[in-house]
Design a protein around this motif. Structure first.
Motif, PDB file in Angstrom:
ATOM      1  N   TYR A   1      36.128  15.795   9.689  1.00  0.00           N
ATOM      2  CA  TYR A   1      35.782  17.161   9.282  1.00  0.00           C
ATOM      3  C   TYR A   1      35.049  17.865  10.420  1.00  0.00           C
ATOM      4  O   TYR A   1      34.098  17.340  10.988  1.00  0.00           O
ATOM      5  CB  TYR A   1      34.909  17.134   8.024  1.00  0.00           C
ATOM      6  CG  TYR A   1      34.534  18.521   7.541  1.00  0.00           C
ATOM      7  CD1 TYR A   1      35.453  19.294   6.861  1.00  0.00           C
ATOM      8  CD2 TYR A   1      33.269  19.030   7.766  1.00  0.00           C
ATOM      9  CE1 TYR A   1      35.125  20.565   6.414  1.00  0.00           C
ATOM     10  CE2 TYR A   1      32.932  20.301   7.331  1.00  0.00           C
ATOM     11  CZ  TYR A   1      33.857  21.064   6.657  1.00  0.00           C
ATOM     12  OH  TYR A   1      33.528  22.317   6.223  1.00  0.00           O
ATOM     13  N   ARG A   2      35.499  19.052  10.753  1.00  0.00           N
ATOM     14  CA  ARG A   2      34.876  19.844  11.818  1.00  0.00           C
ATOM     15  C   ARG A   2      34.425  21.178  11.249  1.00  0.00           C
ATOM     16  O   ARG A   2      35.167  21.835  10.505  1.00  0.00           O
ATOM     17  CB  ARG A   2      35.868  20.098  12.955  1.00  0.00           C
ATOM     18  CG  ARG A   2      36.365  18.846  13.627  1.00  0.00           C
ATOM     19  CD  ARG A   2      35.269  18.233  14.502  1.00  0.00           C
ATOM     20  NE  ARG A   2      35.733  16.970  15.057  1.00  0.00           N
ATOM     21  CZ  ARG A   2      35.122  15.816  14.866  1.00  0.00           C
ATOM     22  NH1 ARG A   2      34.054  15.743  14.150  1.00  0.00           N
ATOM     23  NH2 ARG A   2      35.598  14.721  15.414  1.00  0.00           N
ATOM     24  N   VAL A   3      33.239  21.588  11.616  1.00  0.00           N
ATOM     25  CA  VAL A   3      32.678  22.859  11.165  1.00  0.00           C
ATOM     26  C   VAL A   3      33.073  23.949  12.143  1.00  0.00           C
ATOM     27  O   VAL A   3      32.918  23.800  13.351  1.00  0.00           O
ATOM     28  CB  VAL A   3      31.137  22.775  11.072  1.00  0.00           C
ATOM     29  CG1 VAL A   3      30.537  24.122  10.690  1.00  0.00           C
ATOM     30  CG2 VAL A   3      30.722  21.702  10.076  1.00  0.00           C
ATOM     31  N   ASP A   4      33.598  25.057  11.619  1.00  0.00           N
ATOM     32  CA  ASP A   4      33.944  26.209  12.439  1.00  0.00           C
ATOM     33  C   ASP A   4      32.694  27.085  12.525  1.00  0.00           C
ATOM     34  O   ASP A   4      32.422  27.894  11.635  1.00  0.00           O
ATOM     35  CB  ASP A   4      35.115  26.964  11.808  1.00  0.00           C
ATOM     36  CG  ASP A   4      35.572  28.160  12.628  1.00  0.00           C
ATOM     37  OD1 ASP A   4      34.907  28.508  13.628  1.00  0.00           O
ATOM     38  OD2 ASP A   4      36.603  28.755  12.256  1.00  0.00           O
ATOM     39  N   ALA A   5      31.930  26.914  13.587  1.00  0.00           N
ATOM     40  CA  ALA A   5      30.660  27.617  13.750  1.00  0.00           C
ATOM     41  C   ALA A   5      30.838  29.130  13.748  1.00  0.00           C
ATOM     42  O   ALA A   5      30.001  29.863  13.203  1.00  0.00           O
ATOM     43  CB  ALA A   5      29.974  27.176  15.041  1.00  0.00           C
ATOM     44  N   GLN A   6      31.931  29.618  14.328  1.00  0.00           N
ATOM     45  CA  GLN A   6      32.184  31.062  14.364  1.00  0.00           C
ATOM     46  C   GLN A   6      32.383  31.607  12.945  1.00  0.00           C
ATOM     47  O   GLN A   6      31.856  32.656  12.606  1.00  0.00           O
ATOM     48  CB  GLN A   6      33.412  31.371  15.230  1.00  0.00           C
ATOM     49  CG  GLN A   6      33.672  32.844  15.432  1.00  0.00           C
ATOM     50  CD  GLN A   6      32.537  33.539  16.201  1.00  0.00           C
ATOM     51  OE1 GLN A   6      31.948  32.973  17.112  1.00  0.00           O
ATOM     52  NE2 GLN A   6      32.238  34.763  15.814  1.00  0.00           N
ATOM     53  N   ALA A   7      33.127  30.892  12.110  1.00  0.00           N
ATOM     54  CA  ALA A   7      33.363  31.326  10.732  1.00  0.00           C
ATOM     55  C   ALA A   7      32.062  31.312   9.926  1.00  0.00           C
ATOM     56  O   ALA A   7      31.793  32.232   9.144  1.00  0.00           O
ATOM     57  CB  ALA A   7      34.408  30.447  10.069  1.00  0.00           C
ATOM     58  N   VAL A   8      31.245  30.284  10.125  1.00  0.00           N
ATOM     59  CA  VAL A   8      29.960  30.199   9.415  1.00  0.00           C
ATOM     60  C   VAL A   8      29.063  31.364   9.813  1.00  0.00           C
ATOM     61  O   VAL A   8      28.490  32.045   8.963  1.00  0.00           O
ATOM     62  CB  VAL A   8      29.262  28.853   9.691  1.00  0.00           C
ATOM     63  CG1 VAL A   8      27.851  28.841   9.126  1.00  0.00           C
ATOM     64  CG2 VAL A   8      30.076  27.695   9.121  1.00  0.00           C
TER      65      VAL A   8
ATOM     66  N   SER B   1      29.923  34.273  11.069  1.00  0.00           N
ATOM     67  CA  SER B   1      30.500  35.521  10.586  1.00  0.00           C
ATOM     68  C   SER B   1      30.186  35.736   9.104  1.00  0.00           C
ATOM     69  O   SER B   1      29.796  36.830   8.684  1.00  0.00           O
ATOM     70  CB  SER B   1      32.010  35.503  10.814  1.00  0.00           C
ATOM     71  OG  SER B   1      32.597  36.665  10.280  1.00  0.00           O
ATOM     72  N   ARG B   2      30.324  34.700   8.308  1.00  0.00           N
ATOM     73  CA  ARG B   2      30.041  34.818   6.869  1.00  0.00           C
ATOM     74  C   ARG B   2      28.556  35.030   6.606  1.00  0.00           C
ATOM     75  O   ARG B   2      28.185  35.744   5.677  1.00  0.00           O
ATOM     76  CB  ARG B   2      30.550  33.590   6.133  1.00  0.00           C
ATOM     77  CG  ARG B   2      32.072  33.574   6.070  1.00  0.00           C
ATOM     78  CD  ARG B   2      32.588  32.397   5.321  1.00  0.00           C
ATOM     79  NE  ARG B   2      34.050  32.410   5.323  1.00  0.00           N
ATOM     80  CZ  ARG B   2      34.781  31.422   4.885  1.00  0.00           C
ATOM     81  NH1 ARG B   2      34.216  30.324   4.416  1.00  0.00           N
ATOM     82  NH2 ARG B   2      36.094  31.509   4.912  1.00  0.00           N
TER      83      ARG B   2
END
Length: 102
Positions: free
Chosen positions: A82-89, A91-92
């Motif tokens: 599992y990888r966290v999308d830091a950009q998506a986090v 942005s939200r």
């Protein structure tokens, strides 16, 4: 006010609220577990009743929860894929801040 300490059981005094004696340290288990008088009652606020209804609803089952997706995420976390999308986090988080008026 003074109290004499001599090892004897305390004297039960009537409670100001009920007029009944308060339980003493030497009360039997039957006396401590006696049923509450029918004249005593508890009234819940509308908010408390709403919280109880919500608790029953949530406890009924996984309503709105995609159990298969949860299990897939658990497995991905457990095996390290599992990888966290830091950009998506980020942005939200910014979107939420704007919605809250920040």
């Amino acid at each position: 006010m003074t109290h004499k300490i001599d090892g004897s059981a305390p004297i039960a005094r009537p409670s100001e609220a009920t007029g009944r004696p308060l339980p003493t340290a030497r009360a039997s288990s039957a006396e401590r577990n006696a049923p509450v008088a029918a004249t005593e009652s508890v009234r819940l606020t509308g908010e408390a009743e709403g919280l109880q209804a919500l608790e029953r609803e949530l406890g009924a089952g996984p309503a709105g929860i995609d159990v298969a997706r949860v299990n897939a995420l658990r497995a991905a976390i457990a095996d390290g894929s599992y990888r966290v999308d830091a950009q998506a986090v980020a942005s939200r988080m910014l979107d939420l801040e704007h919605q809250l008026g920040g």
